[in-house]
Design a protein around this motif. Structure first.
Motif, mmCIF file in Angstrom:
data_model
loop_
_atom_site.group_PDB
_atom_site.id
_atom_site.type_symbol
_atom_site.label_atom_id
_atom_site.label_comp_id
_atom_site.label_asym_id
_atom_site.label_seq_id
_atom_site.Cartn_x
_atom_site.Cartn_y
_atom_site.Cartn_z
ATOM 1 N N ILE A 1 0.839 -1.200 0.000
ATOM 2 C CA ILE A 1 0.000 0.000 0.000
ATOM 3 C C ILE A 1 0.876 1.253 0.000
ATOM 4 O O ILE A 1 0.651 2.192 -0.771
ATOM 5 C CB ILE A 1 -0.959 0.003 1.211
ATOM 6 C CG1 ILE A 1 -1.950 -1.168 1.091
ATOM 7 C CG2 ILE A 1 -1.713 1.337 1.313
ATOM 8 C CD1 ILE A 1 -2.841 -1.343 2.299
ATOM 9 N N ILE A 2 1.892 1.249 0.863
ATOM 10 C CA ILE A 2 2.801 2.401 0.960
ATOM 11 C C ILE A 2 3.624 2.545 -0.320
ATOM 12 O O ILE A 2 3.789 3.655 -0.855
ATOM 13 C CB ILE A 2 3.736 2.262 2.176
ATOM 14 C CG1 ILE A 2 2.924 2.154 3.480
ATOM 15 C CG2 ILE A 2 4.699 3.451 2.245
ATOM 16 C CD1 ILE A 2 2.083 3.360 3.790
ATOM 17 N N LEU A 3 4.141 1.428 -0.837
ATOM 18 C CA LEU A 3 4.976 1.482 -2.034
ATOM 19 C C LEU A 3 4.191 1.960 -3.253
ATOM 20 O O LEU A 3 4.695 2.747 -4.059
ATOM 21 C CB LEU A 3 5.588 0.107 -2.300
ATOM 22 C CG LEU A 3 6.704 -0.314 -1.336
ATOM 23 C CD1 LEU A 3 7.095 -1.762 -1.561
ATOM 24 C CD2 LEU A 3 7.919 0.589 -1.482
ATOM 25 N N LEU A 4 2.952 1.496 -3.396
ATOM 26 C CA LEU A 4 2.116 1.964 -4.504
ATOM 27 C C LEU A 4 1.825 3.457 -4.381
ATOM 28 O O LEU A 4 1.810 4.184 -5.375
ATOM 29 C CB LEU A 4 0.804 1.170 -4.549
ATOM 30 C CG LEU A 4 0.897 -0.236 -5.143
ATOM 31 C CD1 LEU A 4 -0.402 -1.003 -4.916
ATOM 32 C CD2 LEU A 4 1.208 -0.179 -6.635
ATOM 33 N N ASN B 1 2.926 6.292 -7.065
ATOM 34 C CA ASN B 1 1.965 7.247 -7.602
ATOM 35 C C ASN B 1 2.448 8.687 -7.441
ATOM 36 O O ASN B 1 2.317 9.506 -8.360
ATOM 37 C CB ASN B 1 0.599 7.078 -6.921
ATOM 38 C CG ASN B 1 -0.225 5.970 -7.537
ATOM 39 O OD1 ASN B 1 -0.155 5.724 -8.733
ATOM 40 N ND2 ASN B 1 -1.014 5.298 -6.720
ATOM 41 N N VAL B 2 2.991 8.991 -6.286
ATOM 42 C CA VAL B 2 3.507 10.347 -6.027
ATOM 43 C C VAL B 2 4.646 10.663 -6.995
ATOM 44 O O VAL B 2 4.710 11.754 -7.578
ATOM 45 C CB VAL B 2 3.981 10.483 -4.558
ATOM 46 C CG1 VAL B 2 4.730 11.800 -4.354
ATOM 47 C CG2 VAL B 2 2.794 10.406 -3.602
ATOM 48 N N ASN C 1 -1.537 7.779 -14.275
ATOM 49 C CA ASN C 1 -0.758 8.838 -13.626
ATOM 50 C C ASN C 1 -0.280 9.873 -14.634
ATOM 51 O O ASN C 1 -0.414 11.082 -14.423
ATOM 52 C CB ASN C 1 0.467 8.224 -12.935
ATOM 53 C CG ASN C 1 0.229 7.846 -11.497
ATOM 54 O OD1 ASN C 1 0.089 8.706 -10.629
ATOM 55 N ND2 ASN C 1 0.160 6.553 -11.242
ATOM 56 N N LEU C 2 0.276 9.408 -15.744
ATOM 57 C CA LEU C 2 0.839 10.309 -16.733
ATOM 58 C C LEU C 2 -0.245 11.053 -17.517
ATOM 59 O O LEU C 2 -0.014 12.158 -18.004
ATOM 60 C CB LEU C 2 1.756 9.531 -17.682
ATOM 61 C CG LEU C 2 2.951 8.852 -16.990
ATOM 62 C CD1 LEU C 2 3.746 8.007 -17.975
ATOM 63 C CD2 LEU C 2 3.859 9.868 -16.310
ATOM 64 N N CYS C 3 -1.442 10.431 -17.615
ATOM 65 C CA CYS C 3 -2.581 11.132 -18.220
ATOM 66 C C CYS C 3 -2.959 12.367 -17.396
ATOM 67 O O CYS C 3 -3.267 13.422 -17.940
ATOM 68 C CB CYS C 3 -3.788 10.192 -18.303
ATOM 69 S SG CYS C 3 -3.730 9.047 -19.687
ATOM 70 N N ILE C 4 -2.936 12.208 -16.079
ATOM 71 C CA ILE C 4 -3.210 13.358 -15.201
ATOM 72 C C ILE C 4 -2.127 14.419 -15.390
ATOM 73 O O ILE C 4 -2.399 15.617 -15.429
ATOM 74 C CB ILE C 4 -3.297 12.904 -13.725
ATOM 75 C CG1 ILE C 4 -4.489 11.967 -13.532
ATOM 76 C CG2 ILE C 4 -3.421 14.119 -12.785
ATOM 77 C CD1 ILE C 4 -4.563 11.325 -12.155
#
Length: 434
Positions: free
Chosen positions: A320-323, A327-328, A371-374
């Motif tokens: 959970i933390i790694l994902l 993302n960040v 992510n890259l779409c955002i």
């Protein structure tokens, strides 16, 4: 100092410096890779291997799919399909408050999936929708923000070149599985933007579109059906194994050319400009792929991905933390880098971490692209942001405020897709592609 650590510092440090001084990103990738290689191997070996990797990186049958899809997109962009898809979109969302804003979102989803380009979608749909919304007294900044935020949704809904690039860099992840995995996240992204736009439109009391008769609805559907059939023909053929992704892309070119001739929107005199546009775009992408092949070799030789994996795993081994950390990182990357180079650079770095914690490569591909779409909607260098604001003739500063409200549903969608893998993997598994 450890040679691998020194190579890592030189690679990313020089790359950032080159970007800051305005060196084109493909050149920056190549130069940074060569500088990092100097810390690991002799110069004569670098010269030979880098040249070899530059050419072998683009010597791929799969890459032909990108060229063909870009040519198909160029033909469709000039083929008069935007207005037909907008009329179809009105049938779905025309009776909601702020119907033109919702029509813009659905139009971008449809057009983006056909053209395979968020920028082309923002330009084509925005140029039609902005005058209509202005006539209905919509806030121009709000209209532009909705167009910008929804333009990347089509990059998740296939066919899309982003997944082809990811498949190439990730070591051959199934393109069919990636295409099918993009459907639900892409639709979810569009629906989340519609929900936020609905609340804003209701507060601002934006109007509802006129009711459409059954006869008019049938005419609109029939008018848009030939354009939508492209998706059915290409994706259906790929999924059913009738042809490969590259062959499907060639079919898309043929189909879009026939469709353009049928609509009579393209003249013979337009063909050189369309071909030139495709050549320029594919030349940029192929050089990026070649340069990134050199970077991939340097990173593999210097065990750089393994070092980054060990570093992140030392922070936490909790998936959970790694994902969340990934993302960040990807959201930050997306702010400063366009989607194709970001895929080429960060897939070899982050995919090993994802697979190490049990994330399926198909699922990670969707997370990466989303992510890259955002990122392409964000300042300071978001391509969709610049095109959308330019088309609407609204300063970027004015668009930013309503756009920040739309980032909320986009990030929520990202988190849902990240932590509920079935959203991405349901359709590929049902179709037996995984």
């Amino acid at each position: 100092m450890d040679p691998s650590l020194l190579a890592t510092i030189v690679l990313f440090g020089s790359f950032v410096v080159l970007l800051l001084i305005g060196v084109p990103i493909s050149i920056g990738i190549g130069l940074a890779s060569l500088l990092a290689a100097l810390t690991l191997v002799p110069l004569d070996m670098i010269t030979f291997t880098a040249t070899q990797k530059l050419f072998s990186g683009i010597n791929s049958f799969t890459l032909l799919a990108i060229i063909f899809f870009m040519l198909s997109g160029s033909i469709m962009n000039n083929g008069g399909i935007a207005l037909r898809l907008i009329n179809l979109a009105k049938l779905f969302v025309g009776r909601m408050p702020g119907s033109l804003a919702h029509t813009n979102v659905v139009g971008n989803m449809l057009f983006g999936s056909i053209s395979g380009s968020a920028v082309a979608s923002a330009a084509a749909i925005g140029s039609v929708m902005n005058p209509l919304q202005k006539k209905e007294k919509y806030d121009p900044a709000f209209s532009a923000a909705v167009n910008i935020a929804s333009a990347p949704a089509g990059l998740l809904i296939p066919p899309t070149t982003a997944f082809i690039v990811y498949s190439l860099v990730s070591g051959g992840t199934s393109i069919s599985a990636l295409f099918m995995a993009g459907y639900l996240p892409g639709i979810l992204l569009g629906l989340s933007i519609i929900m936020m736009a609905y609340f804003i439109a209701k507060k601002e009391k934006y109007p509802v579109a006129n009711k459409v008769t059954f006869k008019q609805a049938i005419r609109v559907v029939l008018d848009a059906l030939p354009s939508l059939s492209l998706i059915v023909v290409v994706i259906g053929g790929i999924v059913m194994g009738i042809f490969t992704a590259t062959e499907g892309a060639a079919v898309a070119v043929l189909y879009s050319a026939i469709l353009a001739a049928f609509y009579r929107q393209i003249k013979l005199s337009d063909i050189p400009a369309i071909l030139k546009e495709t050549i320029v775009m594919t030349g940029i992408v192929l050089f990026l792929v070649g340069a990134s092949s050199i970077m991939s070799w340097v990173m593999a030789y210097g065990s750089i991905p393994q070092q980054i994996t060990d570093l992140l795993l030392s922070v936490s081994e909790n998936p959970i933390i790694l994902l969340l950390l990934m993302n960040v990182i990807l959201l930050a990357v997306g702010i400063f880098m366009d989607i194709t180079p970001a895929i080429l650079i960060f897939t070899p770095i982050l995919l090993p971490i994802a697979t190490n914690i049990g994330i399926d490569p198909v699922h990670f591909g969707v997370i990466l692209i989303l992510n890259l779409c955002i990122g392409i909607t964000t300042p300071p260098v978001g391509s969709a942001l610049f095109v959308g604001s330019s088309i609407a003739n609204v300063p970027i500063e004015s668009v930013t405020k309503p756009l920040f409200k739309l980032y909320i549903p986009m990030v929520i969608t990202l988190l849902l897709v990240t932590y509920f893998e079935w959203i991405s993997l349901l359709i590929p598994r049902l179709l037996g592609l995984m």
